[in-house]
Design a protein around this motif. Structure first.
Motif, PDB file in Angstrom:
ATOM      1  N   ILE A  37       0.845  -1.197   0.000  1.00  0.00           N
ATOM      2  CA  ILE A  37       0.000   0.000   0.000  1.00  0.00           C
ATOM      3  C   ILE A  37       0.877   1.243   0.000  1.00  0.00           C
ATOM      4  CG2 ILE A  37      -1.715   1.305   1.310  1.00  0.00           C
ATOM      5  CD1 ILE A  37      -2.753  -1.370   2.400  1.00  0.00           C
ATOM      6  N   ASP A  38       0.666   2.092  -0.991  1.00  0.00           N
ATOM      7  CA  ASP A  38       1.360   3.377  -1.079  1.00  0.00           C
ATOM      8  C   ASP A  38       0.640   4.344  -0.146  1.00  0.00           C
ATOM      9  OD1 ASP A  38       3.195   5.206  -1.984  1.00  0.00           O
ATOM     10  OD2 ASP A  38       2.201   5.557  -3.903  1.00  0.00           O
ATOM     11  N   PHE A  39       1.350   4.948   0.799  1.00  0.00           N
ATOM     12  CA  PHE A  39       0.705   5.812   1.784  1.00  0.00           C
ATOM     13  C   PHE A  39       1.447   7.135   1.891  1.00  0.00           C
ATOM     14  CE2 PHE A  39       4.037   3.659   3.974  1.00  0.00           C
ATOM     15  CZ  PHE A  39       4.488   4.534   4.929  1.00  0.00           C
ATOM     16  N   LEU A  40       0.816   8.065   2.567  1.00  0.00           N
ATOM     17  CA  LEU A  40       1.396   9.391   2.757  1.00  0.00           C
ATOM     18  C   LEU A  40       1.327   9.749   4.233  1.00  0.00           C
ATOM     19  CD1 LEU A  40       2.515  11.961   1.396  1.00  0.00           C
ATOM     20  CD2 LEU A  40       0.155  12.732   1.152  1.00  0.00           C
ATOM     21  N   ASP A  41       2.421  10.264   4.771  1.00  0.00           N
ATOM     22  CA  ASP A  41       2.478  10.762   6.146  1.00  0.00           C
ATOM     23  C   ASP A  41       2.471  12.276   6.130  1.00  0.00           C
ATOM     24  OD1 ASP A  41       2.498   8.843   8.203  1.00  0.00           O
ATOM     25  OD2 ASP A  41       4.544   8.258   7.718  1.00  0.00           O
ATOM     26  N   LEU A  42       1.579  12.868   6.906  1.00  0.00           N
ATOM     27  CA  LEU A  42       1.516  14.317   7.035  1.00  0.00           C
ATOM     28  C   LEU A  42       1.412  14.694   8.501  1.00  0.00           C
ATOM     29  CD1 LEU A  42      -1.101  15.244   4.264  1.00  0.00           C
ATOM     30  CD2 LEU A  42       1.376  15.460   4.128  1.00  0.00           C
ATOM     31  N   GLN A  43       1.848  15.898   8.814  1.00  0.00           N
ATOM     32  CA  GLN A  43       1.623  16.451  10.139  1.00  0.00           C
ATOM     33  C   GLN A  43       0.677  17.625  10.004  1.00  0.00           C
ATOM     34  OE1 GLN A  43       5.050  17.162  12.559  1.00  0.00           O
ATOM     35  NE2 GLN A  43       5.850  15.105  12.255  1.00  0.00           N
ATOM     36  N   THR A  44      -0.054  17.890  11.070  1.00  0.00           N
ATOM     37  CA  THR A  44      -1.050  18.956  11.036  1.00  0.00           C
ATOM     38  C   THR A  44      -0.426  20.321  10.772  1.00  0.00           C
ATOM     39  OG1 THR A  44      -0.918  19.148  13.449  1.00  0.00           O
ATOM     40  CG2 THR A  44      -2.687  17.764  12.543  1.00  0.00           C
ATOM     41  N   THR A  45       0.870  20.445  11.011  1.00  0.00           N
ATOM     42  CA  THR A  45       1.559  21.712  10.793  1.00  0.00           C
ATOM     43  C   THR A  45       2.124  21.840   9.377  1.00  0.00           C
ATOM     44  OG1 THR A  45       3.553  20.711  11.713  1.00  0.00           O
ATOM     45  CG2 THR A  45       2.176  21.994  13.224  1.00  0.00           C
ATOM     46  N   ASP A  46       2.029  20.758   8.585  1.00  0.00           N
ATOM     47  CA  ASP A  46       2.579  20.751   7.231  1.00  0.00           C
ATOM     48  C   ASP A  46       1.682  21.469   6.235  1.00  0.00           C
ATOM     49  OD1 ASP A  46       4.655  19.130   8.091  1.00  0.00           O
ATOM     50  OD2 ASP A  46       3.790  17.282   7.269  1.00  0.00           O
TER      51      ASP A  46
ATOM     52  N   LEU B 274       1.366  15.947  -1.304  1.00  0.00           N
ATOM     53  CA  LEU B 274       0.256  15.348  -2.046  1.00  0.00           C
ATOM     54  C   LEU B 274       0.556  15.344  -3.547  1.00  0.00           C
ATOM     55  CD1 LEU B 274      -2.430  14.091  -1.281  1.00  0.00           C
ATOM     56  CD2 LEU B 274      -3.494  16.324  -1.583  1.00  0.00           C
ATOM     57  N   ARG B 275       1.075  16.446  -4.041  1.00  0.00           N
ATOM     58  CA  ARG B 275       1.465  16.508  -5.456  1.00  0.00           C
ATOM     59  C   ARG B 275       2.556  15.477  -5.762  1.00  0.00           C
ATOM     60  NH1 ARG B 275       1.606  22.564  -5.045  1.00  0.00           N
ATOM     61  NH2 ARG B 275      -0.436  23.205  -5.792  1.00  0.00           N
ATOM     62  N   ALA B 276       3.540  15.369  -4.869  1.00  0.00           N
ATOM     63  CA  ALA B 276       4.630  14.406  -5.071  1.00  0.00           C
ATOM     64  C   ALA B 276       4.093  12.981  -5.090  1.00  0.00           C
ATOM     65  CB  ALA B 276       5.692  14.577  -3.988  1.00  0.00           C
ATOM     66  N   LEU B 277       3.159  12.680  -4.196  1.00  0.00           N
ATOM     67  CA  LEU B 277       2.566  11.344  -4.156  1.00  0.00           C
ATOM     68  C   LEU B 277       1.885  11.019  -5.481  1.00  0.00           C
ATOM     69  CD1 LEU B 277       1.560   8.766  -2.535  1.00  0.00           C
ATOM     70  CD2 LEU B 277      -0.510  10.111  -2.133  1.00  0.00           C
TER      71      LEU B 277
ATOM     72  N   SER C 295       1.647   8.468 -10.712  1.00  0.00           N
ATOM     73  CA  SER C 295       1.409   8.621 -12.142  1.00  0.00           C
ATOM     74  C   SER C 295       2.521   7.964 -12.953  1.00  0.00           C
ATOM     75  CB  SER C 295       1.297  10.112 -12.485  1.00  0.00           C
ATOM     76  OG  SER C 295       1.162  10.290 -13.862  1.00  0.00           O
ATOM     77  N   ARG C 296       3.773   8.209 -12.531  1.00  0.00           N
ATOM     78  CA  ARG C 296       4.914   7.580 -13.217  1.00  0.00           C
ATOM     79  C   ARG C 296       4.870   6.062 -13.066  1.00  0.00           C
ATOM     80  NH1 ARG C 296       7.389  11.956 -10.774  1.00  0.00           N
ATOM     81  NH2 ARG C 296       8.228  10.678  -9.095  1.00  0.00           N
ATOM     82  N   LYS C 297       4.500   5.602 -11.868  1.00  0.00           N
ATOM     83  CA  LYS C 297       4.465   4.177 -11.586  1.00  0.00           C
ATOM     84  C   LYS C 297       3.421   3.461 -12.459  1.00  0.00           C
ATOM     85  CE  LYS C 297       3.207   1.121  -7.752  1.00  0.00           C
ATOM     86  NZ  LYS C 297       2.826   1.095  -6.328  1.00  0.00           N
TER      87      LYS C 297
END
Length: 117
Positions: free
Chosen positions: A89-98, A104-107, A112-114
């Motif tokens: 599973i491809d996932f994303l980690d974020l913090q509330t201060t980010d 999100l764009r990078a993910l 898209s490339r994958k």
């Protein structure tokens, strides 16, 4: 596409997440508040779990209490990271201060490339 935004603190059914990932394009987004990851030296506090209503008394002026919490948080998050990877599973980690837009764009650029291969 299924996007699940959660702090992943509860005991989720990992087998069900694997099934969702098998049937759908599943992207979990894990959100963390820095104050939950590293408790401040705030003296004696009462913490209340909003889901269970249980209260806990802690002395946050004690470094060992803060370190124990930080270690437990790290282990819990690392376990989820390993489970996501094991399930593919491809996932994303974020913090509330980010600022959430660059990661999100990078993910989506990475995905898209994958998938364009």
């Amino acid at each position: 596409m299924v996007i699940m935004i959660s702090d992943f603190w509860g005991e989720n059914n990992k087998a069900a997440l694997g099934q969702i990932n098998f049937k759908h394009d599943f992207i979990p987004i894990r959100i963390a508040d820095p104050m939950e990851l590293h408790l401040p030296d705030a003296g004696r506090v009462i913490l209340k779990d909003p889901e269970t209503g249980k209260s806990m008394f802690l002395n946050l002026s004690r470094q060992d209490v803060r370190e124990t919490h930080a270690n437990a948080v790290h282990l819990h998050r690392e376990k989820w990271t390993q489970d996501f990877r094991r399930l593919g599973i491809d996932f994303l980690d974020l913090q509330t201060t980010d600022n959430f837009m660059p990661p999100l764009r990078a993910l989506f650029a990475r995905r898209s490339r994958k998938f364009s291969r």
